[in-house]
Scaffold this active site. Structure first.
Site, PDB file in Angstrom:
ATOM      1  N   LYS A   1      56.148  12.492  96.267  1.00 47.94           N
ATOM      2  CA  LYS A   1      57.457  11.834  96.244  1.00 47.94           C
ATOM      3  C   LYS A   1      58.537  12.813  95.775  1.00 47.94           C
ATOM      4  O   LYS A   1      59.623  12.877  96.345  1.00 47.94           O
ATOM      5  CB  LYS A   1      57.418  10.585  95.341  1.00 47.94           C
ATOM      6  CG  LYS A   1      56.639   9.440  95.974  1.00 47.94           C
ATOM      7  CD  LYS A   1      56.319   8.300  95.027  1.00 47.94           C
ATOM      8  CE  LYS A   1      55.381   7.316  95.745  1.00 47.94           C
ATOM      9  NZ  LYS A   1      54.960   6.190  94.901  1.00 47.94           N
TER      10      LYS A   1
ATOM     11  N   GLN B   1      55.256   4.296  88.982  1.00 49.96           N
ATOM     12  CA  GLN B   1      54.039   4.467  89.775  1.00 49.96           C
ATOM     13  C   GLN B   1      52.961   3.491  89.306  1.00 49.96           C
ATOM     14  O   GLN B   1      52.705   3.347  88.117  1.00 49.96           O
ATOM     15  CB  GLN B   1      53.552   5.924  89.671  1.00 49.96           C
ATOM     16  CG  GLN B   1      52.379   6.270  90.566  1.00 49.96           C
ATOM     17  CD  GLN B   1      52.685   6.175  92.058  1.00 49.96           C
ATOM     18  OE1 GLN B   1      53.827   6.320  92.498  1.00 49.96           O
ATOM     19  NE2 GLN B   1      51.659   5.923  92.856  1.00 49.96           N
TER      20      GLN B   1
ATOM     21  N   ASP C   1      61.230   0.468  95.463  1.00 46.66           N
ATOM     22  CA  ASP C   1      59.905   0.053  95.949  1.00 46.66           C
ATOM     23  C   ASP C   1      59.976  -1.307  96.659  1.00 46.66           C
ATOM     24  O   ASP C   1      59.061  -1.669  97.393  1.00 46.66           O
ATOM     25  CB  ASP C   1      58.933  -0.086  94.767  1.00 46.66           C
ATOM     26  CG  ASP C   1      58.000   1.102  94.619  1.00 46.66           C
ATOM     27  OD1 ASP C   1      57.646   1.703  95.650  1.00 46.66           O
ATOM     28  OD2 ASP C   1      57.618   1.419  93.471  1.00 46.66           O
TER      29      ASP C   1
HETATM   30  N1  GUN Z   1      50.902   3.088  93.890  1.00 51.75           N
HETATM   31  C1  GUN Z   1      50.358   3.103  95.140  1.00 51.75           C
HETATM   32  N2  GUN Z   1      51.318   2.851  96.067  1.00 51.75           N
HETATM   33  C2  GUN Z   1      52.481   2.672  95.397  1.00 51.75           C
HETATM   34  C3  GUN Z   1      53.817   2.401  95.812  1.00 51.75           C
HETATM   35  O1  GUN Z   1      54.138   2.251  96.991  1.00 51.75           O
HETATM   36  N3  GUN Z   1      54.728   2.311  94.808  1.00 51.75           N
HETATM   37  C4  GUN Z   1      54.396   2.434  93.503  1.00 51.75           C
HETATM   38  N4  GUN Z   1      55.362   2.306  92.606  1.00 51.75           N
HETATM   39  N5  GUN Z   1      53.164   2.685  93.092  1.00 51.75           N
HETATM   40  C5  GUN Z   1      52.222   2.814  94.033  1.00 51.75           C
END
Ligand code: GUN
Length: 280
Positions: free
Chosen positions: A52, A96, A119
């Site tokens: 990211k 996350q 998200d």
């Molecule tokens: N953990 C696995 N996929 C995601 C996601 O799309 N967003 C977040 N915040 N955590 C994750």
């Protein structure tokens, strides 16, 4: 001939488009900044978080990174989120997942300001999606819509079957396919005659979290198959929820694992960061 839907290429195209948009915004004096919080050091989460941050760098989005100890308290994390909510220079906040067991995930996701919830997990954004209002959309299902559209797959009037009813994929996927005028069925672990229901699908979206569960018995000839799953098998090789070698020969188009849905999630996160400017 089966078409392989190339998520890597489509996500690269989206990121290029976003890069241009971000440089235009910079000329208007608008800078975008994403705050990424990771609690603990789960190796899979660290890989996702790094990807990211790399995507932000490529597009020209500033990223703030917070790596918190595994034993960080819920109060401390909430305090950090409130501070970031109040900062005018922070446009998006991402915590996350998964979080350590002592932290209530629901409480944390609800603490993120809906206008910074890139998200798309906050109930306000989920509700906005349901009633067709503007808001952030969960990245994986939004990415799947882009994969379908940019591969020329028509959704309108099609039988769309989703396997899995999670808040992150299954449910928002249903809303998005409905918005595109698909006829949508959501199936799950208690669905009777799952194979028969799946065989109705023109577009089958698989998000069950079970390696290679979907064989050709579940798929109508000529269907488009989207595989959301990602697993490592006994030989350390990545595979999806779909038995690719079994299913690919009978469908018209399919996403591979890796290189299908996976790269789209990050591309759509970047898209949401750029969109945050409009919502704020
Ligand atoms: N953990 C696995 N996929 C995601 C996601 O799309 N967003 C977040 N915040 N955590 C994750």
């Amino acid at each position: 001939m089966t078409r392989i839907i190339d998520g890597k290429a489509i996500s690269a195209q989206i990121k290029e488009e976003l890069k241009v948009r971000v440089s235009e915004l910079k000329k208007e004096g608008k800078d975008i900044c994403l705050a990424v919080i990771q609690v603990g050091s789960d190796p899979a989460s660290s890989v996702y978080v790094n990807n990211k941050k790399r995507a932000c760098e490529f597009i020209g989005i500033r990223s703030l990174s917070y790596e918190l100890e595994e034993n960080t308290s819920e109060e401390k994390l909430l305090e950090m989120i409130h501070e970031l909510n109040d900062r005018a220079d922070v446009n998006g906040i991402l915590v996350q997942l998964p979080l350590p067991e002592h932290i209530n995930e629901d409480k944390i996701l609800k603490a993120i300001h809906p206008k910074k919830d890139v998200d798309g997990f906050h109930p306000q954004n989920v509700g906005a999606l349901c009633i067709g209002e503007l808001g952030f959309v969960s990245c994986t299902p939004a990415g799947i819509i882009q994969l379908l559209k940019r591969s020329g797959v028509e959704i309108e009037g099609k039988e769309c079957v989703i396997i899995g009813r999670s808040n992150i994929v299954g449910k928002p996927m249903a809303m998005l396919l409905l918005r595109e005028n698909g006829t949508v069925t959501v199936t799950h672990s208690r669905t009777r005659n799952l194979k028969e229901v799946c065989r109705r699908a023109d577009i089958l979206v698989v998000a069950i979290g079970k390696p290679k569960m979907i064989t050709k018995e579940y798929v109508k000839e000529g269907a488009v198959v989207i595989d959301v799953g990602i697993h490592r098998n006994e030989n350390n090789k990545l595979c999806g929820d779909v038995d690719y070698d079994d299913v690919a020969p009978i469908c018209s188009a399919i996403t591979p694992v890796p290189g299908g849905v996976g790269p789209m999630t990050i591309a759509m996160l970047m898209h949401n960061c750029v969109e945050s400017i409009k919502l704020q």
